[in-house]
Design a protein around this motif. Sequence first.
Motif, mmCIF file in Angstrom:
data_model
loop_
_atom_site.group_PDB
_atom_site.id
_atom_site.type_symbol
_atom_site.label_atom_id
_atom_site.label_comp_id
_atom_site.label_asym_id
_atom_site.label_seq_id
_atom_site.Cartn_x
_atom_site.Cartn_y
_atom_site.Cartn_z
ATOM 1 N N LYS A 8 8.414 32.240 100.305
ATOM 2 C CA LYS A 8 8.105 31.045 101.092
ATOM 3 C C LYS A 8 6.613 30.752 101.053
ATOM 4 C CE LYS A 8 12.029 31.829 104.027
ATOM 5 N NZ LYS A 8 12.495 32.441 105.255
ATOM 6 N N SER A 9 6.044 30.825 99.865
ATOM 7 C CA SER A 9 4.605 30.610 99.711
ATOM 8 C C SER A 9 4.301 29.738 98.503
ATOM 9 C CB SER A 9 3.894 31.959 99.586
ATOM 10 O OG SER A 9 4.398 32.657 98.475
ATOM 11 N N LEU A 10 5.060 28.664 98.348
ATOM 12 C CA LEU A 10 4.882 27.773 97.210
ATOM 13 C C LEU A 10 3.520 27.094 97.235
ATOM 14 C CD1 LEU A 10 6.356 26.778 94.723
ATOM 15 C CD2 LEU A 10 7.251 24.890 96.076
ATOM 16 N N ASP A 11 3.014 26.785 98.422
ATOM 17 C CA ASP A 11 1.718 26.108 98.534
ATOM 18 C C ASP A 11 0.578 27.066 98.882
ATOM 19 O OD1 ASP A 11 2.671 26.650 101.030
ATOM 20 O OD2 ASP A 11 2.028 24.746 101.908
ATOM 21 N N ARG A 12 0.842 28.363 98.822
ATOM 22 C CA ARG A 12 -0.151 29.354 99.234
ATOM 23 C C ARG A 12 -1.021 29.851 98.081
ATOM 24 N NH1 ARG A 12 1.553 34.740 102.568
ATOM 25 N NH2 ARG A 12 -0.532 35.462 102.956
ATOM 26 N N PHE A 13 -0.576 29.626 96.850
ATOM 27 C CA PHE A 13 -1.285 30.125 95.674
ATOM 28 C C PHE A 13 -1.580 29.007 94.694
ATOM 29 C CE2 PHE A 13 1.140 33.754 97.207
ATOM 30 C CZ PHE A 13 0.181 34.743 97.217
ATOM 31 N N LYS A 14 -2.650 29.207 93.946
ATOM 32 C CA LYS A 14 -2.969 28.341 92.820
ATOM 33 C C LYS A 14 -2.835 29.207 91.577
ATOM 34 C CE LYS A 14 -7.153 26.889 91.020
ATOM 35 N NZ LYS A 14 -8.512 26.403 91.161
ATOM 36 N N GLY A 15 -2.132 28.717 90.571
ATOM 37 C CA GLY A 15 -1.897 29.523 89.386
ATOM 38 C C GLY A 15 -2.451 28.900 88.124
ATOM 39 N N GLN A 16 -3.090 29.719 87.313
ATOM 40 C CA GLN A 16 -3.532 29.314 85.979
ATOM 41 C C GLN A 16 -2.785 30.207 84.997
ATOM 42 O OE1 GLN A 16 -7.747 29.789 85.828
ATOM 43 N NE2 GLN A 16 -8.150 27.880 86.902
ATOM 44 N N ILE A 17 -2.003 29.579 84.131
ATOM 45 C CA ILE A 17 -1.130 30.335 83.245
ATOM 46 C C ILE A 17 -1.365 29.901 81.812
ATOM 47 C CG2 ILE A 17 1.279 30.832 82.685
ATOM 48 C CD1 ILE A 17 1.825 30.042 85.691
ATOM 49 N N LYS A 18 -1.469 30.888 80.933
ATOM 50 C CA LYS A 18 -1.521 30.636 79.493
ATOM 51 C C LYS A 18 -0.285 31.270 78.895
ATOM 52 C CE LYS A 18 -6.482 30.375 79.171
ATOM 53 N NZ LYS A 18 -7.705 30.890 78.571
ATOM 54 N N LEU A 49 0.075 22.909 91.958
ATOM 55 C CA LEU A 49 -0.960 23.926 92.052
ATOM 56 C C LEU A 49 -0.884 24.914 90.896
ATOM 57 C CD1 LEU A 49 -0.663 24.699 95.851
ATOM 58 C CD2 LEU A 49 -2.216 23.135 94.721
ATOM 59 N N ILE A 50 0.141 24.802 90.086
ATOM 60 C CA ILE A 50 0.312 25.709 88.963
ATOM 61 C C ILE A 50 0.061 24.933 87.685
ATOM 62 C CG2 ILE A 50 1.918 27.200 87.731
ATOM 63 C CD1 ILE A 50 3.398 27.570 90.387
ATOM 64 N N SER A 51 -0.872 25.426 86.879
ATOM 65 C CA SER A 51 -1.135 24.768 85.603
ATOM 66 C C SER A 51 -0.738 25.716 84.467
ATOM 67 C CB SER A 51 -2.605 24.378 85.481
ATOM 68 O OG SER A 51 -3.418 25.518 85.464
ATOM 69 N N VAL A 52 -0.042 25.158 83.494
ATOM 70 C CA VAL A 52 0.404 25.907 82.322
ATOM 71 C C VAL A 52 -0.300 25.314 81.108
ATOM 72 C CG1 VAL A 52 2.388 26.549 80.912
ATOM 73 C CG2 VAL A 52 2.640 26.360 83.379
ATOM 74 N N ASN A 53 -1.071 26.132 80.421
ATOM 75 C CA ASN A 53 -1.861 25.681 79.274
ATOM 76 C C ASN A 53 -2.656 24.419 79.619
ATOM 77 O OD1 ASN A 53 -0.845 27.828 77.881
ATOM 78 N ND2 ASN A 53 0.617 26.634 76.697
ATOM 79 N N GLN A 54 -3.304 24.434 80.759
ATOM 80 C CA GLN A 54 -4.187 23.394 81.276
ATOM 81 C C GLN A 54 -3.473 22.069 81.537
ATOM 82 O OE1 GLN A 54 -7.385 23.353 78.444
ATOM 83 N NE2 GLN A 54 -8.251 25.249 79.237
ATOM 84 N N LYS A 55 -2.174 22.118 81.821
ATOM 85 C CA LYS A 55 -1.408 20.951 82.239
ATOM 86 C C LYS A 55 -0.635 21.336 83.491
ATOM 87 C CE LYS A 55 -0.213 19.186 77.648
ATOM 88 N NZ LYS A 55 0.903 18.893 76.757
ATOM 89 N N PRO A 56 -0.380 20.389 84.395
ATOM 90 C CA PRO A 56 0.511 20.720 85.514
ATOM 91 C C PRO A 56 1.872 21.156 84.969
ATOM 92 C CG PRO A 56 -0.576 18.617 85.888
ATOM 93 C CD PRO A 56 -0.917 19.034 84.494
ATOM 94 N N TYR A 57 2.473 22.136 85.621
ATOM 95 C CA TYR A 57 3.706 22.684 85.077
ATOM 96 C C TYR A 57 4.840 21.665 85.045
ATOM 97 C CZ TYR A 57 5.821 23.408 89.718
ATOM 98 O OH TYR A 57 6.369 23.241 90.959
ATOM 99 N N GLN A 58 4.772 20.615 85.883
ATOM 100 C CA GLN A 58 5.792 19.577 85.838
ATOM 101 C C GLN A 58 5.694 18.761 84.548
ATOM 102 O OE1 GLN A 58 3.694 19.912 88.490
ATOM 103 N NE2 GLN A 58 4.889 20.003 90.376
#
Length: 121
Positions: free
Chosen positions: A85-95, A56-65
């Motif tokens: 305890k909210s790993l699946d509670r948020f969606k993150g867009q990170i640059k 759910l977290i994308s870093v520079n438009q790629k999944p963080y994995q």
Amino acid sequence: MARTKTTKKKTVEKPEVKKEGPEQYLEAVGRRKESIARVRLFTKKTNDRFSEDKGLISVNQKPYQEYFRDLFLQETIEEPLKKLKSLDRFKGQIKVQGGGLRGQAEAIRLGISRALVLFDA
């Protein structure tokens, strides 16, 4: 002759709640060494499904994995979300830009933490 020191005054950006269309998100900036991360956390609604996997977290438009192959760096990013305890509670867009991978991961961790403090002080 006396020497004078000149220092740059750093501006600290405060986390804030913003709106983009119908969605509301939390925005914060994290810095570490030479890295700067701009983090947007979208809250998950009860009937929303971002996706079935943890990506759910994308870093520079790629999944963080994909962006951070090292498991230690992935855990560094997940750390603030695991504390709440909210790993699946948020969606993150990170640059993120600048520095090395470790500095980038730590800047992202700080940005996520600052946004979460705004969400749940």
